[in-house]
Design a protein around this motif. Structure first.
Motif, PDB file in Angstrom:
ATOM      1  N   PRO A 154      10.683   2.220  12.123  1.00 55.75           N
ATOM      2  CA  PRO A 154      10.163   1.541  10.939  1.00 55.75           C
ATOM      3  C   PRO A 154       9.605   2.490   9.883  1.00 55.75           C
ATOM      4  N   HIS A 155       9.533   3.775  10.173  1.00 55.80           N
ATOM      5  CA  HIS A 155       8.864   4.711   9.255  1.00 55.80           C
ATOM      6  C   HIS A 155       9.776   5.050   8.089  1.00 55.80           C
ATOM      7  N   ASP A 156       9.411   4.612   6.885  1.00 56.99           N
ATOM      8  CA  ASP A 156      10.349   4.842   5.794  1.00 56.99           C
ATOM      9  C   ASP A 156       9.814   5.639   4.624  1.00 56.99           C
ATOM     10  N   SER A 183       0.829  -1.211   0.000  1.00 56.25           N
ATOM     11  CA  SER A 183       0.000   0.000   0.000  1.00 56.25           C
ATOM     12  C   SER A 183       0.862   1.259   0.000  1.00 56.25           C
ATOM     13  N   ASP A 184       2.029   1.211   0.664  1.00 55.31           N
ATOM     14  CA  ASP A 184       2.946   2.352   0.583  1.00 55.31           C
ATOM     15  C   ASP A 184       3.264   2.684  -0.878  1.00 55.31           C
ATOM     16  N   TYR A 185       3.592   1.637  -1.599  1.00 60.55           N
ATOM     17  CA  TYR A 185       3.886   1.815  -3.019  1.00 60.55           C
ATOM     18  C   TYR A 185       2.692   2.475  -3.702  1.00 60.55           C
ATOM     19  N   GLU A 218      -4.475  11.591  20.247  1.00 59.29           N
ATOM     20  CA  GLU A 218      -3.552  10.894  19.337  1.00 59.29           C
ATOM     21  C   GLU A 218      -2.141  10.769  19.901  1.00 59.29           C
ATOM     22  N   SER A 219      -1.432  11.856  20.145  1.00 62.04           N
ATOM     23  CA  SER A 219      -0.076  11.747  20.678  1.00 62.04           C
ATOM     24  C   SER A 219       0.554  13.114  20.779  1.00 62.04           C
ATOM     25  N   VAL A 220       1.418  13.273  21.767  1.00 57.87           N
ATOM     26  CA  VAL A 220       2.092  14.556  21.947  1.00 57.87           C
ATOM     27  C   VAL A 220       3.450  14.302  22.591  1.00 57.87           C
ATOM     28  N   MET A 238      10.389   9.372  15.227  1.00 59.05           N
ATOM     29  CA  MET A 238      10.006   9.258  16.622  1.00 59.05           C
ATOM     30  C   MET A 238      10.971  10.002  17.530  1.00 59.05           C
ATOM     31  N   THR A 239      10.428  10.532  18.594  1.00 62.10           N
ATOM     32  CA  THR A 239      11.236  11.203  19.602  1.00 62.10           C
ATOM     33  C   THR A 239      12.387  10.302  20.038  1.00 62.10           C
ATOM     34  N   THR A 240      12.060   9.032  20.183  1.00 58.37           N
ATOM     35  CA  THR A 240      13.021   8.084  20.745  1.00 58.37           C
ATOM     36  C   THR A 240      13.943   7.464  19.695  1.00 58.37           C
TER      37      THR A 240
HETATM   38  C1  B12 Z   1       2.386   6.074   8.805  1.00 55.92           C
HETATM   39  C2  B12 Z   1       2.864   6.004  10.214  1.00 55.92           C
HETATM   40  C3  B12 Z   1       3.252   4.770  10.690  1.00 55.92           C
HETATM   41  C4  B12 Z   1       3.386   3.560   9.816  1.00 55.92           C
HETATM   42  C5  B12 Z   1       4.691   3.702   8.987  1.00 55.92           C
HETATM   43  C6  B12 Z   1       4.544   3.229   7.569  1.00 55.92           C
HETATM   44  C7  B12 Z   1       5.775   3.488   6.817  1.00 55.92           C
HETATM   45  N1  B12 Z   1       5.958   2.750   5.764  1.00 55.92           N
HETATM   46  O1  B12 Z   1       6.602   4.303   7.065  1.00 55.92           O
HETATM   47  C8  B12 Z   1       3.440   2.407  10.880  1.00 55.92           C
HETATM   48  C9  B12 Z   1       2.088   1.809  11.084  1.00 55.92           C
HETATM   49  C10 B12 Z   1       4.445   1.323  10.594  1.00 55.92           C
HETATM   50  C11 B12 Z   1       3.758   3.172  12.133  1.00 55.92           C
HETATM   51  C12 B12 Z   1       4.136   2.516  13.279  1.00 55.92           C
HETATM   52  C13 B12 Z   1       4.340   3.128  14.483  1.00 55.92           C
HETATM   53  N2  B12 Z   1       4.233   4.451  14.719  1.00 55.92           N
HETATM   54 CO1  B12 Z   1       3.894   5.733  13.372  1.00 55.92          CO
HETATM   55  N3  B12 Z   1       3.272   7.118  12.262  1.00 55.92           N
HETATM   56  C14 B12 Z   1       2.910   7.157  11.000  1.00 55.92           C
HETATM   57  C15 B12 Z   1       2.460   8.561  10.640  1.00 55.92           C
HETATM   58  C16 B12 Z   1       0.961   8.626  10.731  1.00 55.92           C
HETATM   59  C17 B12 Z   1       2.859   9.117   9.277  1.00 55.92           C
HETATM   60  C18 B12 Z   1       4.333   9.004   8.970  1.00 55.92           C
HETATM   61  C19 B12 Z   1       4.574   9.290   7.518  1.00 55.92           C
HETATM   62  O2  B12 Z   1       4.713   8.400   6.726  1.00 55.92           O
HETATM   63  N4  B12 Z   1       4.583  10.576   7.147  1.00 55.92           N
HETATM   64  C20 B12 Z   1       4.758  11.005   5.796  1.00 55.92           C
HETATM   65  C21 B12 Z   1       6.233  11.166   5.476  1.00 55.92           C
HETATM   66  C22 B12 Z   1       6.423  11.588   4.044  1.00 55.92           C
HETATM   67  O3  B12 Z   1       6.725  12.176   6.335  1.00 55.92           O
HETATM   68  P1  B12 Z   1       8.205  12.176   6.963  1.00 55.92           P
HETATM   69  O4  B12 Z   1       8.741  10.835   7.009  1.00 55.92           O
HETATM   70  O5  B12 Z   1       8.154  12.991   8.186  1.00 55.92           O
HETATM   71  O6  B12 Z   1       9.042  12.971   5.849  1.00 55.92           O
HETATM   72  C23 B12 Z   1       8.775  14.323   5.542  1.00 55.92           C
HETATM   73  C24 B12 Z   1       9.760  15.272   6.141  1.00 55.92           C
HETATM   74  O7  B12 Z   1      10.056  14.940   7.469  1.00 55.92           O
HETATM   75  C25 B12 Z   1      10.907  15.271   5.207  1.00 55.92           C
HETATM   76  N5  B12 Z   1      12.090  14.490   5.550  1.00 55.92           N
HETATM   77  C26 B12 Z   1      12.216  13.315   6.148  1.00 55.92           C
HETATM   78  N6  B12 Z   1      13.501  12.969   6.234  1.00 55.92           N
HETATM   79  C27 B12 Z   1      14.238  13.933   5.660  1.00 55.92           C
HETATM   80  C28 B12 Z   1      15.595  14.100   5.465  1.00 55.92           C
HETATM   81  C29 B12 Z   1      16.055  15.244   4.812  1.00 55.92           C
HETATM   82  C30 B12 Z   1      17.497  15.402   4.550  1.00 55.92           C
HETATM   83  C31 B12 Z   1      15.145  16.222   4.363  1.00 55.92           C
HETATM   84  C32 B12 Z   1      15.608  17.414   3.694  1.00 55.92           C
HETATM   85  C33 B12 Z   1      13.790  16.044   4.586  1.00 55.92           C
HETATM   86  C34 B12 Z   1      13.347  14.921   5.226  1.00 55.92           C
HETATM   87  O8  B12 Z   1      10.379  14.824   3.988  1.00 55.92           O
HETATM   88  C35 B12 Z   1       8.991  14.502   4.090  1.00 55.92           C
HETATM   89  C36 B12 Z   1       8.121  15.616   3.585  1.00 55.92           C
HETATM   90  O9  B12 Z   1       8.441  15.968   2.267  1.00 55.92           O
HETATM   91  C37 B12 Z   1       3.144   9.390  11.761  1.00 55.92           C
HETATM   92  C38 B12 Z   1       2.479  10.727  12.085  1.00 55.92           C
HETATM   93  C39 B12 Z   1       3.446  11.889  12.100  1.00 55.92           C
HETATM   94  N7  B12 Z   1       3.047  12.965  12.726  1.00 55.92           N
HETATM   95  O10 B12 Z   1       4.532  11.856  11.570  1.00 55.92           O
HETATM   96  C40 B12 Z   1       3.134   8.380  12.914  1.00 55.92           C
HETATM   97  C41 B12 Z   1       4.166   8.473  14.020  1.00 55.92           C
HETATM   98  C42 B12 Z   1       5.508   8.805  13.474  1.00 55.92           C
HETATM   99  N8  B12 Z   1       4.160   7.130  14.583  1.00 55.92           N
HETATM  100  C43 B12 Z   1       4.242   7.099  15.867  1.00 55.92           C
HETATM  101  C44 B12 Z   1       4.257   5.937  16.643  1.00 55.92           C
HETATM  102  C45 B12 Z   1       4.213   6.113  18.144  1.00 55.92           C
HETATM  103  C46 B12 Z   1       4.315   4.679  16.064  1.00 55.92           C
HETATM  104  C47 B12 Z   1       4.418   3.353  16.811  1.00 55.92           C
HETATM  105  C48 B12 Z   1       5.478   3.308  17.890  1.00 55.92           C
HETATM  106  C49 B12 Z   1       2.994   3.086  17.368  1.00 55.92           C
HETATM  107  C50 B12 Z   1       2.829   1.727  17.946  1.00 55.92           C
HETATM  108  N9  B12 Z   1       3.067   1.565  19.222  1.00 55.92           N
HETATM  109  O11 B12 Z   1       2.418   0.874  17.229  1.00 55.92           O
HETATM  110  C51 B12 Z   1       4.739   2.377  15.671  1.00 55.92           C
HETATM  111  C52 B12 Z   1       6.212   2.016  15.531  1.00 55.92           C
HETATM  112  C53 B12 Z   1       6.458   0.623  15.934  1.00 55.92           C
HETATM  113  C54 B12 Z   1       7.902   0.299  15.844  1.00 55.92           C
HETATM  114  N10 B12 Z   1       8.224  -0.645  15.027  1.00 55.92           N
HETATM  115  O12 B12 Z   1       8.683   0.878  16.534  1.00 55.92           O
HETATM  116  C55 B12 Z   1       4.286   8.473  16.453  1.00 55.92           C
HETATM  117  C56 B12 Z   1       5.664   8.841  16.970  1.00 55.92           C
HETATM  118  C57 B12 Z   1       5.570   9.612  18.240  1.00 55.92           C
HETATM  119  C58 B12 Z   1       6.913  10.001  18.754  1.00 55.92           C
HETATM  120  N11 B12 Z   1       7.209  11.264  18.886  1.00 55.92           N
HETATM  121  O13 B12 Z   1       7.721   9.223  19.051  1.00 55.92           O
HETATM  122  C59 B12 Z   1       3.768   9.334  15.251  1.00 55.92           C
HETATM  123  C60 B12 Z   1       4.353  10.753  15.232  1.00 55.92           C
HETATM  124  C61 B12 Z   1       2.247   9.374  15.339  1.00 55.92           C
HETATM  125  C62 B12 Z   1       1.753  10.075  16.508  1.00 55.92           C
HETATM  126  N12 B12 Z   1       1.518  11.373  16.443  1.00 55.92           N
HETATM  127  O14 B12 Z   1       1.555   9.436  17.491  1.00 55.92           O
HETATM  128  N13 B12 Z   1       3.563   4.483  12.004  1.00 55.92           N
END
Ligand code: B12
Ligand code: B12
Lengths: 461, 274, 461, 274
Positions: free
Chosen positions: D141-143, A171-173, A312-314, D190-192
């Motif tokens: 795991p977030h990729d 689904s990511d794909y 949701e989370s903070v 994640m924070t951690t």
């Molecule tokens: C989808 C998602 C998941 C999916 C991930 C799917 C996947 N293939 O990645 C799954 C279900 C696996 C998941 C699991 C978990 N998740 Co999660 N997840 C999310 C969610 C909703 C969206 C993340 C995402 O894909 N965003 C979209 C992408 C595109 O954004 P991004 O990665 O941030 O990248 C952007 C920028 O940051 C930037 N960027 C990133 N890297 C870089 C590097 C450079 C150089 C540059 C320039 C830019 C850049 O580019 C992108 C924008 O253009 C977030 C919510 C959030 N607020 O982030 C929570 C979130 C990250 N998850 C969270 C949590 C807690 C978990 C779990 C621990 C929950 C649980 N107990 O089950 C587990 C992890 C379990 C484990 N194995 O450790 C929390 C983290 C809280 C914290 N501060 O620690 C979040 C923030 C949700 C929340 N608000 O509670 N999650």
């Protein structure tokens, strides 16, 4: 396993916040869906706490303690604390045990002292990795996940939840490329298969303890789509596609209930109103008090039929108004209080409708979750209830129809991107095979090639 | 349905619970509390002096003290065996949740009035546990927290130099030179004034001055910020101030120790500190 | 100056959120109290930004820009940004000018591009210090304060506000010691005198520009009392005394309107519902979306008759859900949207009543602000409208009567501390002289001695 | 009143405005956009190759490339004058708001397919602007964010080594040794897990390794944290990654420069960075 082929509610009007057809009771005199809404707070452990068990345990205690203090300070009659575990907690079940124990003890202390109804939901992380052999099943990471769930159940969690990740690779794909078929396969088929595998185990574990199997949400798929869809101006994922993904997610997450989960279903993926309409179990949702975690386009609408109202989370840190467990429990607590006042005064339906109408036409993703529309999608799902593939497809098609009707009646306007991607998706969905096996075969062939991480063996395929 | 009709539908306990009312125990007379009994002196004139403080009676306090002094009782004894005992009892009742801030403030006023009277007879300041300098950061007008800190310090036998609010950093340095405090308390209520604290520390270091610890507290101040520079400890509640001071005086704690053992030192769970 | 001796509303039922008897229009097509609620966001500049003008200007721009981005991303039709200035901004009017200019420009850009209605409230800090000669009047700090207000008005602020601090030295003393007389003197007499002095000047400045004189709130007194009162378990300030302080604050803050302020009256002190009932001007209030800043015991109730819904204040930093200007504008924006939906569907009164009843009996402080009770206090004030002392006393007595009635009818229960301090205060108030001059003389004598900072000259006394 | 009746009362614009719909301009054909016209080659076979990328047609892209290679066109020319031009046009349309992420991903797939074909003929990897190593922090795991970063880097002519998610810190160090990247991107949600970044930096320093800059981004990562250790820069949007890399390659910027000029380098207002 009995699949849902009938709706729990006779009509959408029957659905309302704080009331579920099948309420759930837990320790400390708390009930869900039994006539009042319970506020929830969820706080992510701070940076560095992952370094040692001691630090993590202390962090978990502080979160619970702060929440209790504020609950009493502002007079909340009840609340739920959900702790989402991180990798280190799940992969070390003794961390899980200790963290859960101290949180459960803290909540109980306040229940004893103040008679405040409290509950602890422990959510293990799904730490399995499909791309590492042997994949999702029977791997070491799978075993740790299940052990960790047992550690929660055995150490005082009132209920356990998890966000399983089956189907995510595909689904990511699909979400990144706007490929509707990949999304349907990932969510509707692979997700459902994996949930069945996981949830039979989880329900069996819970039976051994005074702990409820709560639920699962499609964070890894529906919520990912919503997250990428972003605000009105974002250009990453079409909001109509995200709406369809959400509808399909309901067909998937329903599997937990079919395996014996009783709720409150976990918030995050936003599919719960649909599942409530089908199954009648209490649900957790999030919306305008989850702005700390992300921006949705339906902050009020998601409260309409909620039973547990979540933030949701903070980050765990200090605000001027207190620590974040305090601040955000107060936020959800005040909203729950408003809903409970409405219930008490017989104005629940009015408030429900106001919540809904505030956002119904803000975005297609909101539209399909308005409780009347959620109910329609529920009906589409149960019509094909016995076939995970067909019911997910039906959900998507119904969601598409709902959006199109709103457009036709000029209540909703779409951008070109939203319009085109919806037309494209619906066309593809309509032309898909009517046999599950044929669809699965096609998809295995296509996505094994395109998605490196995808491994059919992880799903017994 | 009208507002009134709606109101009559509500079962309050489903919406909000007044836990403060729910858990309130029976009333007690302050001087009958068993712990207070243990503190209060039994012999006169000390008992009367202590009771006047306990009952927050500034005028009676003054009259009693004057009378005792006239009768030749040593001012030191009046302070230590009378006034301070009364105040100890007040602090205890506050900790136990029977007394409230206004009780503390008024009892403190009564005590301070008596102490002043004794000092006039003594001809000099009375012996205290130590000197503490308290200030509000430069640019910050919020002084209530600081006022509480000063009150708690005094009530617990410290000499607290109250520098007021919006205090220039240079003045703080001067005060350290002059008073050589065993502890210092700074209060800032704003994001943009808590930045004064590291400046104070730098200014002290530049002059080669050191204070065992500077307690930095106030509304907008966060622990993570306070711990990003040396000599400081994050202060949470005003009544923690004398406990921190005690830890310095009695147990020779430095700022590092205060940070590490904060929760233990103040004797309660502090969510930022555990 | 004309004092209020009549109520603007015929009865409390006439009052409702989003509607004021005397709506206010500003640039960028925005109206207040004209049939819809406007959400507001307020963000405190981050640490270090006080170091230079350049940093502060950039900080102010970022706050405005973030807020605009999110407003458009979630579809808010209108919003207000309030910027509360810190010492450095007010004491350097060129900082004020530059900060205001860049924020006004940013808001205007979005108005032009998206047709989103925007407004900027610039709130100068009252940097005067009573304890430093020559005190509150004609000092250098006084001059800077007025110059800074003019700089805001001249550089694009849609309206200006301030939280004047007259009387604070005495009321601080009174609040910490539970001395009702000091509180009445500080708020009712000194506060009112100082406001008249300040607000005549402010209104004159605004007349020169396309900028409205908005309002003043009793942050330094009523809000201090509420802050010290804290939660149900706190032991610093009696909640009944805090309730009386709030009632008196209404009599004080009304002076701004009497001098020509037109609203929206600034949030913070929570006295505004009373002032609205008297004067009919639009008001800003805060409640459940101000948990970032502090914990009140009336998160919903304060929305009942609001026109501008505020978050009070938050650190400027990042949350998972975005920067804080984004997150908190979304929070207030969603609540305003709910209210506007209620207005549109004719359900405003129902929602207003639900808001009110959710908190009415949570705490005495909430009770007296329920719109029916706020109206009663308003009536008590206008009855003695021409005498600041007598009207503040009347407000307190009426608030006390309201609490006692609720106790008698067993709708509210008080703790011993609350009960005793209320009885004591009401007794003292009843026995006070009926002549202002006599009361003032007595108080000057008493509090000049007890309160070192108090200087009668600062009030022309 | 029923739900439906209520619904019919609402004037939507008082509650929520769909600004995306309100401000949408007229549709354009991608290859008619004046800026795209300037980018697209006019001569064949390059134009056809570029257009296949622009129209996100993976199959056509492959066919066109194969045909050109068969006809003896140099693979380097096919890449630089055909495939990359198409991708440049795609990036431009994304920046202008006409194209969306799926367009980018699909066009990128088409381009990469063509490049692979060319490299087979070449017998080796094609010349790129430089190598970048991309990873997701250990325990995370977030990729998706990382996947986007990789896509944007590749689309802009960088060789991006995709290390996947939950990557052990030791492996990251090894990758630096092996690839000597001009830039590195780390993602943590994640924070951690964002705490892994300073550990990576420490590990590199211990080995005496240096990378001009490590872009640290992802959902829960905050700028203040990222800037609390060296070698790092806080990455906001995935499409900023190639711009940061360009600044390193073309303007010899280091992490310090990237931090200071972030907003200018990425060419837009970034609220965390101004
Ligand atoms: C989808 C998602 C998941 C999916 C991930 C799917 C996947 N293939 O990645 C799954 C279900 C696996 C998941 C699991 C978990 N998740 Co999660 N997840 C999310 C969610 C909703 C969206 C993340 C995402 O894909 N965003 C979209 C992408 C595109 O954004 P991004 O990665 O941030 O990248 C952007 C920028 O940051 C930037 N960027 C990133 N890297 C870089 C590097 C450079 C150089 C540059 C320039 C830019 C850049 O580019 C992108 C924008 O253009 C977030 C919510 C959030 N607020 O982030 C929570 C979130 C990250 N998850 C969270 C949590 C807690 C978990 C779990 C621990 C929950 C649980 N107990 O089950 C587990 C992890 C379990 C484990 N194995 O450790 C929390 C983290 C809280 C914290 N501060 O620690 C979040 C923030 C949700 C929340 N608000 O509670 N999650
Ligand atoms: C009352 C008040 C005022 C009053 C102050 C009256 C007075 N005499 O102090 C007045 C009206 C003057 C005022 C003005 C302003 N204020 Co003001 N104010 C407040 C308010 C509501 C309460 C503060 C208070 O008295 N709290 C009660 C006391 C007891 O608490 P405390 O000082 O924090 O102390 C406690 C602990 O911190 C501890 N403690 C303190 N120091 C120490 C030290 C040690 C060693 C220890 C152990 C403990 C300790 O002990 C106490 C508890 O027991 C706060 C709200 C808040 N969240 O803090 C805003 C607040 C501080 N103000 C704020 C602002 C913005 C302003 C103004 C700039 C607004 C304006 N533009 O007009 C102006 C300042 C103008 C100027 N000159 O610069 C913001 C600051 C935001 C920020 N992060 O920067 C706040 C946070 C309100 C908000 N949420 O927006 N304010």
């Amino acid at each position: 396993m009995k699949r849902f082929t009938r709706m729990a509610y006779k009509n959408p009007e029957e659905m309302i916040f704080g009331h579920a057809k099948f309420p759930v009771s837990q320790r400390s005199n708390i009930q869900f869906g039994a006539g009042y809404v319970v506020p929830e707070v969820k706080v992510a452990p701070g940076e560095g706490t992952e370094e040692s068990k001691e630090k993590m345990v202390s962090e978990c205690r502080n979160i619970a303690q702060s929440a209790c203090e504020r609950a009493v300070a502002v007079g909340l009659p009840a609340f739920m604390l959900e702790q989402e575990h991180i990798f280190q907690q799940t992969s070390n079940p003794d961390w899980t045990a200790e963290c859960t124990r101290i949180q459960a003890e803290t909540l109980e202390k306040y229940y004893d002292e103040y008679d405040i109804r409290t509950a602890l939901m422990a959510t293990s992380a799904d730490i399995r990795e499909e791309e590492k052999a042997p994949g999702l099943r029977d791997s070491d990471l799978y075993n740790k996940t299940m052990e960790s769930i047992e550690a929660s159940a055995a150490n005082g969690a009132s209920c356990v939840a998890i966000e399983t990740t089956g189907g995510k690779s595909v689904s990511d794909y699909g979400i990144a490329r706007g490929d509707p078929k990949a999304i349907l396969f990932g969510i509707g088929v692979l997700g459902s298969i994996d949930m069945e595998y996981m949830w039979k185990g989880i329900v069996n574990i819970c039976k051994k303890y005074d702990c409820r199997a709560a639920g699962d949400t499609d964070c890894s798929q529906a919520n990912t789509a919503m997250f990428l869809a972003g605000g009105l101006m974002d250009k990453d994922c079409s909001h109509t596609i995200a709406a369809l993904a959400r509808a399909m997610a309901a067909a998937r997450s329903l599997v937990a209930v079919e395996c014996g989960a009783v709720g409150p279903l976990k918030d995050c993926g936003y599919e719960n109103p649909i599942i409530k309409s089908i199954s009648g179990v209490p649900i957790a949702t999030e919306g305008k008090n989850a702005v700390c975690a992300h921006s949705d386009l339906m902050g009020n609408l998601t409260a309409a039929v909620t039973d547990v109202w979540s933030n949701e989370s903070v980050y765990h840190r200090q605000e001027m108004g207190g620590t974040t467990p305090e601040v955000w429990l107060q936020a959800t607590g005040y909203e729950a209080a408003l809903m409970n006042t409405a219930i008490q005064t017989g104005k629940g339906e009015t408030l429900r409708d106001l919540y809904t109408l505030t956002d119904k036409y803000r975005d297609p993703q909101a539209l399909i979750l308005a409780y009347d529309n959620a109910y329609r999608i529920g009906e589409a799902i149960v019509k094909y209830g016995n076939d995970p593939y067909l019911r997910a497809r039906a959900a998507a098609l119904e969601a598409g129809a709902i959006i199109n009707e709103a457009v036709e009646s000029k209540k909703m306007y779409l951008t070109r991107f939203e319009r085109d991607s919806l037309d494209n998706a619906l066309k593809i969905f309509e032309e898909l095979p009517s046999e599950s096996d044929q669809f699965i075969d096609e998809c295995i062939r296509k996505y094994s090639r395109k998605v490196a991480e995808f491994d059919p063996k992880s799903y017994g395929l | 349905m009208s507002y009134e009709e709606l109101e009559n539908e509500i079962d309050q306990s489903f919406v909000a619970v007044r836990y403060n009312v729910e858990i309130e125990g029976p009333a007690i007379k302050p001087d009958e509390d068993p712990d207070v009994v243990n503190i209060l002196p039994t012999d006169e004139p000390y008992r009367a002096i202590a009771l006047a403080v306990l009952y927050e009676d500034r005028d009676a306090s003054l009259t009693n003290v004057k009378k005792a002094l006239d009768e030749g009782v040593s001012p030191i004894d009046v302070i230590n065996n009378g006034l301070m005992k009364g105040m100890d009892a007040v602090s205890l009742l506050y900790t136990k949740g029977f007394y409230f801030l206004p009780d503390l403030m008024l009892a403190g006023d009564g005590m301070m009035e008596g102490v002043k009277e004794c000092e006039q007879v003594l001809g000099h300041k009375s012996e205290t546990k130590g000197t503490v300098v308290s200030f509000v950061a430069e640019g910050d007008p919020h002084d209530i927290g600081k006022n509480l800190v000063v009150m708690f310090l005094r009530a617990n036998g410290y000499e607290a130099i109250d520098m007021g609010r919006d205090v220039p950093t240079a003045d703080v340095v001067e005060a350290v030179k002059e008073h050589k405090p065993i502890f210092m308390t700074g209060t800032a209520l704003m994001t943009t004034t808590m930045t004064v604290f590291p400046k104070v520390v730098k200014a002290l270091q530049k002059e080669g001055l050191e204070v065992p610890a500077i307690g930095c507290g106030g509304g907008a101040v966060r622990r993570d910020f306070v711990e990003s520079f040396p000599m400081s400890v994050y202060g949470v509640e005003a009544y923690h101030a004398p406990k921190l001071a005690d830890a310095i005086v009695k147990d020779k704690k430095t700022w590092k120790g205060l940070r590490k053992e904060y929760s233990d030192i103040v004797g309660e769970f502090v969510s930022e500190y555990s």
